[in-house]
Design a protein around this motif. Structure first.
Motif, PDB file in Angstrom:
ATOM      1  N   GLY A 278     -16.395  -7.432 -42.531  1.00 57.72           N
ATOM      2  CA  GLY A 278     -16.946  -7.325 -43.527  1.00 57.72           C
ATOM      3  C   GLY A 278     -18.238  -6.807 -43.088  1.00 57.72           C
ATOM      4  N   THR A 279     -18.540  -6.264 -42.398  1.00 54.45           N
ATOM      5  CA  THR A 279     -19.926  -5.612 -41.796  1.00 54.45           C
ATOM      6  C   THR A 279     -20.283  -4.018 -43.222  1.00 54.45           C
ATOM      7  OG1 THR A 279     -18.482  -2.902 -40.184  1.00 54.45           O
ATOM      8  CG2 THR A 279     -19.623  -4.983 -39.189  1.00 54.45           C
ATOM      9  N   ASN A 280     -19.673  -3.762 -43.767  1.00 52.09           N
ATOM     10  CA  ASN A 280     -19.352  -2.902 -45.176  1.00 52.09           C
ATOM     11  C   ASN A 280     -18.975  -2.926 -46.176  1.00 52.09           C
ATOM     12  OD1 ASN A 280     -21.262  -1.483 -46.246  1.00 52.09           O
ATOM     13  ND2 ASN A 280     -19.622   0.669 -45.515  1.00 52.09           N
ATOM     14  N   ALA A 281     -18.882  -4.461 -46.670  1.00 49.33           N
ATOM     15  CA  ALA A 281     -18.137  -4.932 -47.461  1.00 49.33           C
ATOM     16  C   ALA A 281     -18.273  -4.447 -49.056  1.00 49.33           C
ATOM     17  CB  ALA A 281     -18.146  -6.661 -47.601  1.00 49.33           C
ATOM     18  N   ILE A 282     -17.477  -4.498 -49.738  1.00 47.39           N
ATOM     19  CA  ILE A 282     -17.900  -3.921 -51.474  1.00 47.39           C
ATOM     20  C   ILE A 282     -18.725  -5.729 -51.523  1.00 47.39           C
ATOM     21  CG2 ILE A 282     -16.601  -4.117 -53.442  1.00 47.39           C
ATOM     22  CD1 ILE A 282     -14.089  -2.332 -51.711  1.00 47.39           C
ATOM     23  N   SER A 283     -20.053  -5.046 -52.509  1.00 46.93           N
ATOM     24  CA  SER A 283     -20.153  -6.500 -52.862  1.00 46.93           C
ATOM     25  C   SER A 283     -21.074  -6.323 -54.678  1.00 46.93           C
ATOM     26  CB  SER A 283     -21.189  -7.316 -51.977  1.00 46.93           C
ATOM     27  OG  SER A 283     -22.237  -6.151 -51.619  1.00 46.93           O
ATOM     28  N   THR A 284     -21.103  -7.650 -54.793  1.00 45.63           N
ATOM     29  CA  THR A 284     -21.798  -7.521 -56.109  1.00 45.63           C
ATOM     30  C   THR A 284     -23.401  -8.612 -56.435  1.00 45.63           C
ATOM     31  OG1 THR A 284     -19.975  -8.889 -56.807  1.00 45.63           O
ATOM     32  CG2 THR A 284     -20.557  -6.351 -57.417  1.00 45.63           C
TER      33      THR A 284
ATOM     34  N   LEU B 252      -9.799   5.633 -53.292  1.00 41.05           N
ATOM     35  CA  LEU B 252      -8.953   5.334 -52.105  1.00 41.05           C
ATOM     36  C   LEU B 252      -9.029   6.950 -51.609  1.00 41.05           C
ATOM     37  CD1 LEU B 252      -7.684   3.528 -51.118  1.00 41.05           C
ATOM     38  CD2 LEU B 252      -5.613   4.349 -52.551  1.00 41.05           C
ATOM     39  N   PHE B 253      -8.840   6.858 -50.069  1.00 42.60           N
ATOM     40  CA  PHE B 253      -8.380   7.926 -49.657  1.00 42.60           C
ATOM     41  C   PHE B 253      -7.986   7.988 -48.238  1.00 42.60           C
ATOM     42  CE2 PHE B 253     -12.239   7.120 -47.405  1.00 42.60           C
ATOM     43  CZ  PHE B 253     -12.623   7.956 -46.505  1.00 42.60           C
ATOM     44  N   ASN B 254      -7.448   9.405 -47.711  1.00 39.59           N
ATOM     45  CA  ASN B 254      -6.384   9.138 -46.628  1.00 39.59           C
ATOM     46  C   ASN B 254      -7.434  10.334 -45.957  1.00 39.59           C
ATOM     47  OD1 ASN B 254      -4.589   9.681 -45.044  1.00 39.59           O
ATOM     48  ND2 ASN B 254      -2.949  11.525 -45.465  1.00 39.59           N
TER      49      ASN B 254
ATOM     50  N   ASP C 292      -2.720  14.597 -49.511  1.00 35.23           N
ATOM     51  CA  ASP C 292      -4.028  15.574 -49.179  1.00 35.23           C
ATOM     52  C   ASP C 292      -4.188  14.480 -48.997  1.00 35.23           C
ATOM     53  OD1 ASP C 292      -4.898  13.837 -51.459  1.00 35.23           O
ATOM     54  OD2 ASP C 292      -5.429  15.286 -52.687  1.00 35.23           O
ATOM     55  N   SER C 293      -5.286  15.038 -47.517  1.00 40.14           N
ATOM     56  CA  SER C 293      -6.423  14.699 -46.987  1.00 40.14           C
ATOM     57  C   SER C 293      -8.436  14.494 -47.058  1.00 40.14           C
ATOM     58  CB  SER C 293      -7.080  14.959 -45.715  1.00 40.14           C
ATOM     59  OG  SER C 293      -6.088  16.009 -45.300  1.00 40.14           O
ATOM     60  N   ASN C 294      -8.730  13.398 -47.505  1.00 36.55           N
ATOM     61  CA  ASN C 294     -10.315  13.180 -47.712  1.00 36.55           C
ATOM     62  C   ASN C 294     -10.343  13.878 -49.377  1.00 36.55           C
ATOM     63  OD1 ASN C 294     -10.819  12.247 -44.763  1.00 36.55           O
ATOM     64  ND2 ASN C 294     -10.667  14.600 -44.136  1.00 36.55           N
ATOM     65  N   VAL C 295      -9.745  13.630 -50.061  1.00 38.45           N
ATOM     66  CA  VAL C 295     -10.049  13.674 -51.434  1.00 38.45           C
ATOM     67  C   VAL C 295     -10.064  12.181 -51.875  1.00 38.45           C
ATOM     68  CG1 VAL C 295      -9.083  14.836 -53.875  1.00 38.45           C
ATOM     69  CG2 VAL C 295      -8.878  15.802 -51.286  1.00 38.45           C
ATOM     70  N   GLY C 296     -11.037  11.447 -53.111  1.00 34.24           N
ATOM     71  CA  GLY C 296     -11.207  10.769 -52.662  1.00 34.24           C
ATOM     72  C   GLY C 296     -10.195  10.515 -54.528  1.00 34.24           C
ATOM     73  N   LYS C 297      -9.566   9.280 -54.359  1.00 38.58           N
ATOM     74  CA  LYS C 297      -8.753   8.800 -55.827  1.00 38.58           C
ATOM     75  C   LYS C 297      -9.106   7.273 -56.045  1.00 38.58           C
ATOM     76  CE  LYS C 297      -5.727  11.744 -54.227  1.00 38.58           C
ATOM     77  NZ  LYS C 297      -5.611  13.168 -54.807  1.00 38.58           N
TER      78      LYS C 297
ATOM     79  N   ASN D 210     -18.609   5.679 -52.674  1.00 38.00           N
ATOM     80  CA  ASN D 210     -19.347   7.077 -53.144  1.00 38.00           C
ATOM     81  C   ASN D 210     -17.862   8.240 -52.847  1.00 38.00           C
ATOM     82  OD1 ASN D 210     -19.185   7.654 -49.573  1.00 38.00           O
ATOM     83  ND2 ASN D 210     -21.022   8.633 -50.020  1.00 38.00           N
ATOM     84  N   ALA D 211     -18.284   8.964 -53.867  1.00 37.46           N
ATOM     85  CA  ALA D 211     -17.138   9.940 -54.193  1.00 37.46           C
ATOM     86  C   ALA D 211     -17.482  10.883 -53.168  1.00 37.46           C
ATOM     87  CB  ALA D 211     -18.278  10.838 -55.329  1.00 37.46           C
ATOM     88  N   GLY D 212     -18.754  10.452 -52.209  1.00 41.09           N
ATOM     89  CA  GLY D 212     -18.468  11.497 -51.005  1.00 41.09           C
ATOM     90  C   GLY D 212     -18.237  11.187 -49.984  1.00 41.09           C
ATOM     91  N   LEU D 213     -17.302  10.099 -50.349  1.00 41.69           N
ATOM     92  CA  LEU D 213     -16.721   9.575 -49.337  1.00 41.69           C
ATOM     93  C   LEU D 213     -17.011   8.871 -47.853  1.00 41.69           C
ATOM     94  CD1 LEU D 213     -12.845  11.480 -49.552  1.00 41.69           C
ATOM     95  CD2 LEU D 213     -14.125   9.190 -50.881  1.00 41.69           C
ATOM     96  N   THR D 214     -18.342   9.064 -47.587  1.00 40.91           N
ATOM     97  CA  THR D 214     -18.782   8.186 -47.072  1.00 40.91           C
ATOM     98  C   THR D 214     -19.525   7.204 -46.678  1.00 40.91           C
ATOM     99  OG1 THR D 214     -20.965   9.205 -47.695  1.00 40.91           O
ATOM    100  CG2 THR D 214     -20.116  10.508 -46.090  1.00 40.91           C
ATOM    101  N   ASP D 215     -19.972   6.150 -47.350  1.00 39.77           N
ATOM    102  CA  ASP D 215     -19.681   4.823 -47.170  1.00 39.77           C
ATOM    103  C   ASP D 215     -18.402   3.801 -47.823  1.00 39.77           C
ATOM    104  OD1 ASP D 215     -21.633   2.690 -48.230  1.00 39.77           O
ATOM    105  OD2 ASP D 215     -21.982   2.841 -49.427  1.00 39.77           O
ATOM    106  N   ILE D 216     -17.715   3.988 -46.790  1.00 42.15           N
ATOM    107  CA  ILE D 216     -16.384   3.351 -46.104  1.00 42.15           C
ATOM    108  C   ILE D 216     -16.343   2.321 -45.960  1.00 42.15           C
ATOM    109  CG2 ILE D 216     -14.510   3.812 -45.224  1.00 42.15           C
ATOM    110  CD1 ILE D 216     -15.022   6.319 -44.263  1.00 42.15           C
ATOM    111  N   VAL D 217     -15.803   1.816 -46.718  1.00 42.22           N
ATOM    112  CA  VAL D 217     -15.297  -0.418 -46.772  1.00 42.22           C
ATOM    113  C   VAL D 217     -15.774  -0.509 -45.397  1.00 42.22           C
ATOM    114  CG1 VAL D 217     -14.720  -2.367 -47.509  1.00 42.22           C
ATOM    115  CG2 VAL D 217     -15.301   0.024 -49.130  1.00 42.22           C
TER     116      VAL D 217
END
Length: 131
Positions: A19-25, A40-42, A95-100, A7-14
């Protein structure tokens, strides 16, 4: 450390490795294509990253990494997708905590029965430097 968020808020981290919070489809057995935007973020202001690439990989049994195509973000939409299984090069991150943002397209073939693929991974490679 570089991380991927769903998510853009960078709170739903993979999750990394467990495998506890994987990318899934989800795909029907007739096959389908699903696109999603990831970030992707630092998370550490004391680090910067260069030579970044995101590489789809599958090292278990049959290699299905070619089901994965990656694309840069182009003003909120997917740019041109690269070949299936190829690594996407990202710009340096200082930079940090800025989503790319970047895009993932998963294309599954028709299959005979339901399957749960858990061995396809996105590996982030980089060079890390102190700020």
């Amino acid at each position: 450390m570089l991380k991927i968020a769903k998510n853009a808020g960078l709170t739903d981290i993979v999750s990394t490795g467990d495998g506890t919070n994987a990318i899934s489809t989800q795909h029907p057995i007739t096959g389908s294509t699903v696109e999603m935007k990831l970030w992707l973020f630092n998370d550490n202001a004391a680090e910067r990253f260069e030579n970044i690439n995101i590489d789809p990989s599958d090292s278990v049994s049959t290699d299905e990494s070619t089901w994965i195509q990656l694309a840069p973000d182009n003003a909120g939409s997917a740019g041109t997708y690269i070949s299936g299984g190829a690594a996407l090069t990202m710009a340096n991150i200082s930079d940090s905590n800025v989503g790319k943002p970047f895009w993932v397209k998963i294309t599954t073939p028709s299959v005979g029965s339901v399957q749960n693929k858990t061995d396809i991974k996105l590996t982030v490679n980089y060079r890390k430097f102190a700020v």
